[in-house]
Design a protein around this motif. Structure first.
Motif, mmCIF file in Angstrom:
data_model
loop_
_atom_site.group_PDB
_atom_site.id
_atom_site.type_symbol
_atom_site.label_atom_id
_atom_site.label_comp_id
_atom_site.label_asym_id
_atom_site.label_seq_id
_atom_site.Cartn_x
_atom_site.Cartn_y
_atom_site.Cartn_z
ATOM 1 N N LYS A 29 64.549 123.098 34.286
ATOM 2 C CA LYS A 29 64.875 124.476 34.666
ATOM 3 C C LYS A 29 66.258 124.892 34.191
ATOM 4 O O LYS A 29 66.858 125.830 34.706
ATOM 5 N N GLY A 30 66.757 124.177 33.178
ATOM 6 C CA GLY A 30 67.996 124.564 32.531
ATOM 7 C C GLY A 30 69.235 124.367 33.378
ATOM 8 O O GLY A 30 69.200 123.787 34.464
ATOM 9 N N CYS A 31 70.336 124.866 32.870
ATOM 10 C CA CYS A 31 71.616 124.722 33.585
ATOM 11 C C CYS A 31 71.630 125.508 34.884
ATOM 12 O O CYS A 31 72.294 125.112 35.852
ATOM 13 N N MET A 32 70.893 126.637 34.943
ATOM 14 C CA MET A 32 70.823 127.389 36.191
ATOM 15 C C MET A 32 70.093 126.583 37.257
ATOM 16 O O MET A 32 70.519 126.527 38.417
ATOM 17 N N GLY A 33 68.997 125.928 36.856
ATOM 18 C CA GLY A 33 68.252 125.104 37.801
ATOM 19 C C GLY A 33 69.042 123.900 38.252
ATOM 20 O O GLY A 33 68.992 123.513 39.430
ATOM 21 N N GLU A 34 69.783 123.297 37.328
ATOM 22 C CA GLU A 34 70.626 122.159 37.694
ATOM 23 C C GLU A 34 71.664 122.581 38.723
ATOM 24 O O GLU A 34 71.937 121.848 39.696
ATOM 25 N N GLY A 35 72.220 123.785 38.540
ATOM 26 C CA GLY A 35 73.203 124.285 39.496
ATOM 27 C C GLY A 35 72.612 124.474 40.879
ATOM 28 O O GLY A 35 73.232 124.105 41.887
ATOM 29 N N VAL A 36 71.399 125.022 40.944
ATOM 30 C CA VAL A 36 70.753 125.228 42.239
ATOM 31 C C VAL A 36 70.524 123.895 42.949
ATOM 32 O O VAL A 36 70.742 123.773 44.161
ATOM 33 N N ARG A 37 70.085 122.886 42.202
ATOM 34 C CA ARG A 37 69.829 121.578 42.828
ATOM 35 C C ARG A 37 71.107 120.952 43.358
ATOM 36 O O ARG A 37 71.088 120.245 44.373
ATOM 37 N N LYS A 38 72.233 121.212 42.690
ATOM 38 C CA LYS A 38 73.497 120.659 43.175
ATOM 39 C C LYS A 38 73.961 121.375 44.444
ATOM 40 O O LYS A 38 74.719 120.809 45.237
ATOM 41 N N ILE A 39 73.499 122.601 44.620
ATOM 42 C CA ILE A 39 73.852 123.354 45.830
ATOM 43 C C ILE A 39 72.921 123.012 46.985
ATOM 44 O O ILE A 39 73.357 122.742 48.102
ATOM 45 N N PHE A 40 71.607 122.998 46.706
ATOM 46 C CA PHE A 40 70.607 122.853 47.760
ATOM 47 C C PHE A 40 69.971 121.470 47.862
ATOM 48 O O PHE A 40 69.318 121.166 48.859
ATOM 49 N N GLY A 41 70.122 120.652 46.821
ATOM 50 C CA GLY A 41 69.438 119.371 46.807
ATOM 51 C C GLY A 41 68.102 119.487 46.084
ATOM 52 O O GLY A 41 67.779 120.539 45.526
ATOM 53 N N PRO A 42 67.298 118.403 46.081
ATOM 54 C CA PRO A 42 66.009 118.423 45.373
ATOM 55 C C PRO A 42 65.118 119.558 45.869
ATOM 56 O O PRO A 42 65.053 119.829 47.067
#
Length: 313
Positions: free
Chosen positions: A163-176
């Motif tokens: 899910k790209g860099c945007m998706g990676e950012g979301v996972r770092k905020i919310f977790g898996p």
């Protein structure tokens, strides 16, 4: 207070003051109830326009910016987050203006004055409606992890994260991210699926309630007296005629004004809001612990987002 419709002076003087005030109060109450915030499940849904919600958007872009630099897009080192905050990337050449037809409220138009002026072209602007920036194909793919035929899944030799860099950012905020769920034929994904699922279930049940159907019939009968034939407000607001022009036609304005007046005259919004609210409360009672757990997790994520903003800004 909204501007009152023009009234003949003699008619205005003939109205008792308490009756006039009561009508105004009823209109204000209907307007207040015509909002997601007036329903119980709203407490379990994230608010993108809130201070915490905006922190999530800022943190996501800060993390995406760092990710893009890591993937070899060195120009992102100087990206000003303020130019893209509250937006999501759009692939170059596909940007289209948002449709003007629609209304952000739950039950459609409720102000006759506004409806007479704008028809159903009355979509209120939100922070999330900010115009997104177009990105070249390679940057768009890296930002979103969305690929078209021929797009590489690598950037400058580096693998693009899921899910790209945007998706990676979301996972770092919310977790898996939780596994997607299908509700009423619609695939729901994201970190707050339960609140959305219960909202859908409650509304579907509410629309079948005899009280809702009675409200629809009363509204429809009122519209018929104005020579406008619709089974319910949804049918009126989504009439295909309204989508043919960027500006509302005279017919659309007339219909929307009648729609709003009939909602007021029949107490439509108060009636259907009560049914929606009752259905939501019943589902909250059955799922309260899981909803509370998800809300607590969301609050922890908000704190995480604020820390990321402080660390990377």
């Amino acid at each position: 207070m909204r501007k009152l419709l023009p009234l003949a002076v003699t008619g205005l003087l003939a109205l008792p003051a308490c009756q006039f005030a009561g009508g105004d109060d009823a209109a204000d109450e209907a307007h207040r109830l015509n909002s997601m915030k007036a329903l119980p499940l709203n407490a379990y849904l994230p608010d993108a326009a809130s201070r915490d919600g905006k922190a999530v958007g800022t943190a996501q872009w800060l993390l995406a910016k760092r990710c893009m630099v890591r993937l070899g897009f060195t120009g992102f080192k100087t990206l000003d987050i303020r130019t893209v905050d509250s937006t999501y990337p759009v692939r170059q050449g596909t940007l289209t203006s948002a449709g003007k037809v629609g209304d952000n409220s739950l039950y459609g138009v409720d102000d006759p004055d506004l409806a007479a002026e704008h028809g159903y072209h009355n979509r209120r602007r939100e922070e999330s409606d900010d115009q997104p920036m177009e990105w070249p194909a390679d940057q768009y793919a890296a930002l979103t992890g969305t690929f078209e035929s021929g797009d590489s899944h690598r950037a400058h030799g580096n693998p693009i994260p899921e899910k790209g860099c945007m998706g990676e950012g979301v996972r770092k905020i919310f977790g898996p991210e939780p596994k997607p769920r299908k509700v009423g034929g619609v695939q729901l994904s994201g970190y707050h699926w339960l609140g959305a699922e219960l909202w859908y279930q409650a509304h579907k049940k509410a629309r079948k309630d005899p009280a809702w159907k009675k409200a629809d019939r009363a509204w429809s009968a009122c519209m018929k007296k104005k020579d406008l034939r619709y089974a319910g407000p949804d049918e009126a607001s989504t009439d295909s005629d309204w989508y043919r022009t960027d500006e509302p036609s005279a017919k659309e304005k007339k219909t929307a004004e009648a729609d709003a007046r009939c909602k007021r005259d029949t107490g439509y919004i108060k009636a259907v809001h009560a049914v929606d609210s009752r259905a939501q409360k019943a589902l909250i009672a059955k799922n309260e612990k899981q909803l509370d757990d998800e809300r607590a997790a969301f609050l922890r994520s908000m704190a995480n987002a604020r820390k990321i903003v402080d660390d990377l800004s």
